[in-house]
Scaffold this motif. Structure first.
Motif, PDB file in Angstrom:
ATOM      1  N   PRO A 161       2.600  10.586   5.474  1.00 24.75           N
ATOM      2  CA  PRO A 161       1.579  11.226   6.315  1.00 24.75           C
ATOM      3  C   PRO A 161       1.433  10.607   7.699  1.00 24.75           C
ATOM      4  O   PRO A 161       1.106  11.302   8.659  1.00 24.75           O
ATOM      5  N   ARG A 162       1.655   9.297   7.809  1.00 30.54           N
ATOM      6  CA  ARG A 162       1.489   8.651   9.115  1.00 30.54           C
ATOM      7  C   ARG A 162       2.513   9.175  10.105  1.00 30.54           C
ATOM      8  O   ARG A 162       2.181   9.495  11.259  1.00 30.54           O
ATOM      9  N   SER A 163       3.772   9.286   9.698  1.00 32.02           N
ATOM     10  CA  SER A 163       4.785   9.842  10.597  1.00 32.02           C
ATOM     11  C   SER A 163       4.500  11.301  10.910  1.00 32.02           C
ATOM     12  O   SER A 163       4.766  11.779  12.015  1.00 32.02           O
ATOM     13  N   ALA A 164       3.977  12.016   9.916  1.00 27.83           N
ATOM     14  CA  ALA A 164       3.745  13.445  10.100  1.00 27.83           C
ATOM     15  C   ALA A 164       2.635  13.727  11.098  1.00 27.83           C
ATOM     16  O   ALA A 164       2.781  14.594  11.976  1.00 27.83           O
TER      17      ALA A 164
ATOM     18  N   HIS B  47      -4.932   4.005  -6.147  1.00 33.67           N
ATOM     19  CA  HIS B  47      -6.168   4.672  -6.531  1.00 33.67           C
ATOM     20  C   HIS B  47      -7.205   4.706  -5.413  1.00 33.67           C
ATOM     21  O   HIS B  47      -8.306   5.223  -5.615  1.00 33.67           O
ATOM     22  N   LEU B  48      -6.869   4.151  -4.242  1.00 28.72           N
ATOM     23  CA  LEU B  48      -7.789   4.212  -3.105  1.00 28.72           C
ATOM     24  C   LEU B  48      -7.491   5.457  -2.263  1.00 28.72           C
ATOM     25  O   LEU B  48      -6.337   5.889  -2.163  1.00 28.72           O
ATOM     26  N   PRO B  49      -8.495   6.037  -1.634  1.00 31.65           N
ATOM     27  CA  PRO B  49      -8.291   7.252  -0.828  1.00 31.65           C
ATOM     28  C   PRO B  49      -7.726   6.940   0.552  1.00 31.65           C
ATOM     29  O   PRO B  49      -8.357   7.182   1.587  1.00 31.65           O
ATOM     30  N   LEU B  50      -6.516   6.395   0.570  1.00 33.62           N
ATOM     31  CA  LEU B  50      -5.922   5.943   1.825  1.00 33.62           C
ATOM     32  C   LEU B  50      -4.640   6.685   2.187  1.00 33.62           C
ATOM     33  O   LEU B  50      -3.981   6.327   3.163  1.00 33.62           O
ATOM     34  N   GLU B  51      -4.275   7.715   1.422  1.00 38.32           N
ATOM     35  CA  GLU B  51      -2.946   8.304   1.594  1.00 38.32           C
ATOM     36  C   GLU B  51      -2.708   8.818   3.009  1.00 38.32           C
ATOM     37  O   GLU B  51      -1.598   8.710   3.537  1.00 38.32           O
ATOM     38  N   SER B  52      -3.726   9.360   3.651  1.00 35.53           N
ATOM     39  CA  SER B  52      -3.540   9.907   4.995  1.00 35.53           C
ATOM     40  C   SER B  52      -3.161   8.841   6.014  1.00 35.53           C
ATOM     41  O   SER B  52      -2.648   9.154   7.099  1.00 35.53           O
ATOM     42  N   GLN B  53      -3.401   7.562   5.681  1.00 28.89           N
ATOM     43  CA  GLN B  53      -3.114   6.464   6.602  1.00 28.89           C
ATOM     44  C   GLN B  53      -1.764   5.798   6.321  1.00 28.89           C
ATOM     45  O   GLN B  53      -1.373   4.894   7.052  1.00 28.89           O
ATOM     46  N   LEU B  54      -1.072   6.231   5.274  1.00 23.52           N
ATOM     47  CA  LEU B  54       0.162   5.557   4.854  1.00 23.52           C
ATOM     48  C   LEU B  54       1.390   6.152   5.526  1.00 23.52           C
ATOM     49  O   LEU B  54       1.398   7.293   5.929  1.00 23.52           O
TER      50      LEU B  54
ATOM     51  N   ALA C  52       0.827  -1.206   0.000  1.00 22.44           N
ATOM     52  CA  ALA C  52       0.000   0.000   0.000  1.00 22.44           C
ATOM     53  C   ALA C  52       0.859   1.252   0.000  1.00 22.44           C
ATOM     54  O   ALA C  52       0.540   2.255  -0.666  1.00 22.44           O
ATOM     55  N   VAL C  53       1.956   1.229   0.735  1.00 23.07           N
ATOM     56  CA  VAL C  53       2.846   2.387   0.790  1.00 23.07           C
ATOM     57  C   VAL C  53       3.471   2.630  -0.577  1.00 23.07           C
ATOM     58  O   VAL C  53       3.576   3.780  -1.032  1.00 23.07           O
ATOM     59  N   HIS C  54       3.874   1.566  -1.252  1.00 23.54           N
ATOM     60  CA  HIS C  54       4.452   1.750  -2.581  1.00 23.54           C
ATOM     61  C   HIS C  54       3.423   2.333  -3.545  1.00 23.54           C
ATOM     62  O   HIS C  54       3.764   3.165  -4.396  1.00 23.54           O
ATOM     63  N   GLY C  55       2.168   1.914  -3.389  1.00 20.85           N
ATOM     64  CA  GLY C  55       1.123   2.496  -4.218  1.00 20.85           C
ATOM     65  C   GLY C  55       0.986   3.991  -3.985  1.00 20.85           C
ATOM     66  O   GLY C  55       0.817   4.775  -4.925  1.00 20.85           O
ATOM     67  N   GLY C  56       1.075   4.414  -2.713  1.00 20.71           N
ATOM     68  CA  GLY C  56       1.010   5.830  -2.406  1.00 20.71           C
ATOM     69  C   GLY C  56       2.189   6.604  -2.952  1.00 20.71           C
ATOM     70  O   GLY C  56       2.047   7.744  -3.414  1.00 20.71           O
ATOM     71  N   TYR C  57       3.378   6.004  -2.905  1.00 19.07           N
ATOM     72  CA  TYR C  57       4.590   6.640  -3.427  1.00 19.07           C
ATOM     73  C   TYR C  57       4.575   6.741  -4.938  1.00 19.07           C
ATOM     74  O   TYR C  57       4.980   7.762  -5.525  1.00 19.07           O
ATOM     75  N   SER C  58       4.084   5.706  -5.609  1.00 18.73           N
ATOM     76  CA  SER C  58       4.235   5.627  -7.065  1.00 18.73           C
ATOM     77  C   SER C  58       3.514   6.755  -7.801  1.00 18.73           C
ATOM     78  O   SER C  58       3.924   7.148  -8.894  1.00 18.73           O
TER      79      SER C  58
END
Length: 515
Positions: free
Chosen positions: A430-433, A508-515, A355-361
């Motif tokens: 975002p998770r660390s932030a 493509h999922l709205p999960l970025e704030s959780q990554l 999931a993290v790689h998806g957010g980065y890509s």
């Protein structure tokens, strides 16, 4: 109804901290072996903190074990993960043996990874000189009830303690990216992490102790004894099992590797050369990070300000790299001003969280087009162990993973220009932030910068990483510089179709704030 009740009653559903406040014990000139060993050294470097980089996992284990053995006053241990495996049990045994000598031990763990480990933790907690507390714990300790509680309290349980600190006698602190477990200490047969710690002694250890106290006494932390009990038979069986394992052939083989470490030998010969500086600062997020709070003193703000000050180079290492629009724009703006911006992160094949790689890509192409250099770690870590001998004196030779078939990046650090940098637990995501609490060390010191630069170049080199770029048609390509001759790869290297599909879906999922 569960989620709704969790939102309405979150503060009441969270177990309260009923533990008595306690604080770091004052240091003395000659009370313990560490006092006597470090006192003269600190007297020769007044007002300065000494720092040694711990790149190799064996060295990192040895530093923790040896400081526990020499401790005569206190051990304060704070971790996100403490695995119930060989290295975890060996270090728990060191803490137990220290308590047997009268050392006060405080162990603070994040509860998200402590599920199912109550028995060994309660055994430790049962010692009169050991206390175990959990950060943001579940009321229900296992089974379906724990899963239902996760659903009900999902929003409040989403905030975790990601700090890592090992503090002995208020004299020595180990701060950085490592948790406790086989893969962090070069002991896994499957895959080991590239990671980085700083071993500190001097004034900033007091700051690390103050951070520990703030967490230990915060409302987010609960004594383990409030959450479960243990019978005498369980205690006896667990202590006997750990003692037997410590005498096992596997433990002996690992400890032989530890005792053969060049850093251990250098320590015993008193030939280690720490960097001394009055520009080393231990920092942490507050114990609670609530939406709407002032984020100016959070690590996210401090990291952002440090990166914005780059004039020549910004070299970043982040295993979980999800920069978002703001950090992407910042890195591209720096590159546009002529700053050399480089990022080492995990490839899809090396990343343990697709999931993290998806957010980065989704940010990769924009970063490349903006002049940012990207390197993605290869999962097999080809050639590891060959680059450490040519670096600065404090970067110990890398022994490489013993028998492991893979590797993953876990180092979290960055270097700005010639001397300023950070090593700690903070990922650029975002998770660390905004969700996890994080901890680390800022420094402004040419020696530490040289150590970190050497590690960055080692990780970014062709033996360990693919260089990501755009080909003549503007398509993503990965340069395999270790091949003879070098070759371009057109798809995510070494990643299965299923893993690529996972990363694509998470992108493509709205999960970025959780990554």
């Amino acid at each position: 109804m569960l989620v709704g009740s969790g939102l309405l009653l979150a503060d009441h559903l969270t177990p309260p901290n009923t533990g008595r406040p306690s604080y770091a014990l004052p240091v003395a000139d000659d009370h313990t072996a560490l006092d006597r060993e470090l006192g003269p050294l600190l007297a020769r470097n007044p007002g300065q903190t000494g720092a040694i980089t711990l790149v190799d996992g064996i060295d990192a284990f040895a530093a923790r074990a040896m400081s526990a053995r020499q401790a005569g006053r206190s051990l304060d241990l704070q971790y996100y993960i403490w695995h119930d495996d060989l290295t975890g049990r060996l270090l728990a045994r060191e803490a137990w043996l220290a308590a047997e000598r009268g050392v006060r031990v405080r162990l603070l763990l994040d509860d998200i990874n402590a599920g199912g480990k109550d028995t060994p933790l309660l055994v430790l907690d049962g010692h009169p000189d050991i206390e175990v507390r959990l950060y943001n714990p579940f009321r229900n300790r296992d089974g379906i009830a724990r899963l239902l509680e996760m659903l009900q309290r999902g929003f409040s349980l989403n905030h975790r303690m990601h700090n890592k600190a090992w503090i002995a006698d208020g004299r020595v602190a180990i701060v950085g990216g490592r948790n406790v477990g086989l893969e962090y200490f070069g002991a896994s047969d499957a895959s080991n992490f590239h990671d980085l710690d700083l071993l500190l002694f001097g004034p900033e250890v007091e700051r690390a102790s103050a951070i520990f106290d703030a967490f230990w006494n915060s409302e987010a932390v609960v004594p383990l004894s409030d959450l479960g009990t243990l019978g005498l038979d369980d205690i006896r069986a667990t202590v006997e099992a750990i003692g037997s394992e410590a005498r096992s052939a596997e433990a002996r083989r690992y400890m032989e590797r530890v005792e053969g470490s060049p850093t251990v030998r250098a320590y015993l010969q008193q030939s280690l050369a720490p960097h001394w500086s009055d520009r080393i600062r231990v920092v942490s997020d507050p114990p609670l990070k609530r939406p709407g709070d002032d984020t100016g003193d959070w690590l996210v703000g401090q990291v952002d300000r440090a990166l914005r000050g780059a004039r020549e180079a910004a070299l970043l290492v982040s295993p979980y790299f999800v920069p978002g629009e703001d950090t992407s724009d910042l890195l591209v703006a720096l590159a546009g001003r002529g700053v050399h911006v480089g990022v080492v992160t995990n490839s899809l094949a090396a990343n343990d969280v697709a999931a993290v790689h998806g957010g980065y890509s989704k940010y990769r192409r924009g970063l490349l087009e903006g002049g940012v250099h990207l390197y993605e770690l290869r999962p097999e870590a080809a050639g590891d162990g060959e680059g450490g001998g040519t670096g600065p004196s404090n970067v110990r030779p890398r022994t490489g993973p013993a028998g492991s078939s893979g590797a993953s990046l876990h180092t979290k650090a960055f270097l700005v220009d010639a001397s300023r940098g950070f090593i700690g637990s903070y990922n650029l995501d975002p998770r660390s932030a905004y969700l996890n609490t994080e901890m680390g060390v800022f420094f402004d010191d040419p020696g530490l910068a040289a150590d970190l630069r050497a590690e960055y170049l080692h990780l970014a080199g062709p033996a360990l990483s693919w260089k990501v770029g755009l080909d003549a048609d503007g398509d993503l390509a990965w340069l395999d510089g270790a091949a003879e001759p070098p070759r371009l790869l057109r798809a995510e290297p070494d990643a299965s179709r299923w893993r690529r599909l996972q990363a694509w879906a998470f992108r493509h999922l709205p999960l970025e704030s959780q990554l």
